[in-house]
Design a protein around this motif. Structure first.
Motif, PDB file in Angstrom:
ATOM      1  N   LYS A  91       0.828  -1.210   0.000  1.00  0.00           N
ATOM      2  CA  LYS A  91       0.000   0.000   0.000  1.00  0.00           C
ATOM      3  C   LYS A  91       0.864   1.263   0.000  1.00  0.00           C
ATOM      4  O   LYS A  91       0.551   2.232  -0.688  1.00  0.00           O
ATOM      5  CB  LYS A  91      -0.935   0.019   1.209  1.00  0.00           C
ATOM      6  N   ARG A 106      -0.808   4.183  -8.503  1.00  0.00           N
ATOM      7  CA  ARG A 106      -1.631   3.714  -9.626  1.00  0.00           C
ATOM      8  C   ARG A 106      -1.341   4.446 -10.944  1.00  0.00           C
ATOM      9  O   ARG A 106      -1.762   3.985 -11.992  1.00  0.00           O
ATOM     10  CB  ARG A 106      -3.110   3.826  -9.276  1.00  0.00           C
ATOM     11  N   TYR A 150       1.989  -0.220 -11.220  1.00  0.00           N
ATOM     12  CA  TYR A 150       1.633   0.499  -9.993  1.00  0.00           C
ATOM     13  C   TYR A 150       2.852   0.951  -9.192  1.00  0.00           C
ATOM     14  O   TYR A 150       2.774   1.195  -7.996  1.00  0.00           O
ATOM     15  CB  TYR A 150       0.722  -0.339  -9.110  1.00  0.00           C
ATOM     16  N   GLU A 182      -2.332  -5.313 -12.768  1.00  0.00           N
ATOM     17  CA  GLU A 182      -3.009  -4.266 -11.998  1.00  0.00           C
ATOM     18  C   GLU A 182      -4.324  -4.776 -11.414  1.00  0.00           C
ATOM     19  O   GLU A 182      -4.648  -4.484 -10.263  1.00  0.00           O
ATOM     20  CB  GLU A 182      -3.244  -3.009 -12.859  1.00  0.00           C
ATOM     21  N   LEU A 183      -5.071  -5.560 -12.204  1.00  0.00           N
ATOM     22  CA  LEU A 183      -6.321  -6.141 -11.689  1.00  0.00           C
ATOM     23  C   LEU A 183      -6.036  -7.087 -10.520  1.00  0.00           C
ATOM     24  O   LEU A 183      -6.789  -7.142  -9.553  1.00  0.00           O
ATOM     25  CB  LEU A 183      -7.071  -6.877 -12.799  1.00  0.00           C
ATOM     26  N   ASP A 235      -5.236  -4.963  -7.519  1.00  0.00           N
ATOM     27  CA  ASP A 235      -6.496  -4.382  -7.040  1.00  0.00           C
ATOM     28  C   ASP A 235      -7.312  -5.414  -6.266  1.00  0.00           C
ATOM     29  O   ASP A 235      -7.867  -5.114  -5.203  1.00  0.00           O
ATOM     30  CB  ASP A 235      -7.326  -3.840  -8.211  1.00  0.00           C
ATOM     31  N   LYS A 282      -8.391  -5.310  -2.358  1.00  0.00           N
ATOM     32  CA  LYS A 282      -9.798  -5.386  -1.940  1.00  0.00           C
ATOM     33  C   LYS A 282      -9.956  -6.455  -0.849  1.00  0.00           C
ATOM     34  O   LYS A 282     -10.731  -6.282   0.083  1.00  0.00           O
ATOM     35  CB  LYS A 282     -10.701  -5.743  -3.120  1.00  0.00           C
ATOM     36  N   GLU A 286     -13.263 -12.939 -10.154  1.00  0.00           N
ATOM     37  CA  GLU A 286     -12.266 -11.944 -10.566  1.00  0.00           C
ATOM     38  C   GLU A 286     -10.976 -12.630 -11.025  1.00  0.00           C
ATOM     39  O   GLU A 286     -10.353 -12.208 -12.003  1.00  0.00           O
ATOM     40  CB  GLU A 286     -11.986 -10.975  -9.423  1.00  0.00           C
TER      41      GLU A 286
END
Length: 153
Positions: free
Chosen positions: A45, A50, A55, A74-75, A78, A82, A100
């Motif tokens: 983090k 982004r 990233y 990137e997905l 992400d 999440k 996903e």
């Protein structure tokens, strides 16, 4: 550690999702969740931007990952983030996570239905049974075998 589990001492689907998110981060960084006082979630983090390629996580990535094999990266990140949201209600369900991952695999040119569906189908079509069932030497009757009983003196 997951603020929810600490307070309730209960493992839930959402705490499992959090743990899975940590695992996703372990996969791309090749680091332990907690290494030399650094927590992988906080590290990712903190380093993430982004607006940059990958990233901006180049320094944290496993050097064995080839840049060409990072379609859907990137997905993936992400999704992992999440999964490690602080509040359980902000995390996806495990079925959403699976959907996903399948989407990411398709984007990367891997057909998730071919490999996993055939494995899942063969697994689900079997009747569950103990791996030693049918071998009488491992049958369990609930009692202690007479050869292992200790007789009082």
């Amino acid at each position: 550690m997951d603020p929810e589990y600490y307070m309730t001492q209960q493992l839930t689907e959402k705490s499992d999702v959090y743990s899975f998110g940590v695992l996703l981060l372990e996969v791309i960084t090749a680091r332990k969740p907690l290494e030399r006082g650094r927590y992988i979630v906080r590290e990712v983090k903190g380093a993430m931007d982004r607006t940059k390629d990958l990233y901006g996580l180049h320094e944290l990535l496993d050097p064995m990952l080839a840049p060409t094999s990072l379609a859907g990266f990137e997905l993936y990140v992400d999704l992992a983030l999440k999964c490690v949201e602080e509040a359980g209600m902000d995390r996806p369900s495990m079925s959403e996570v699976v959907a996903e991952i399948e989407k990411i695999m398709k984007m990367a040119g891997v057909n998730p239905k071919v490999d996993s569906a055939s494995n899942s189908m063969s697994y689900n079509s079997r009747t569950p049974r103990h791996p030693y069932s049918g071998e009488s030497q491992f049958d369990y009757s609930g009692g202690i075998p007479s050869s292992s009983r200790v007789e009082p003196k």
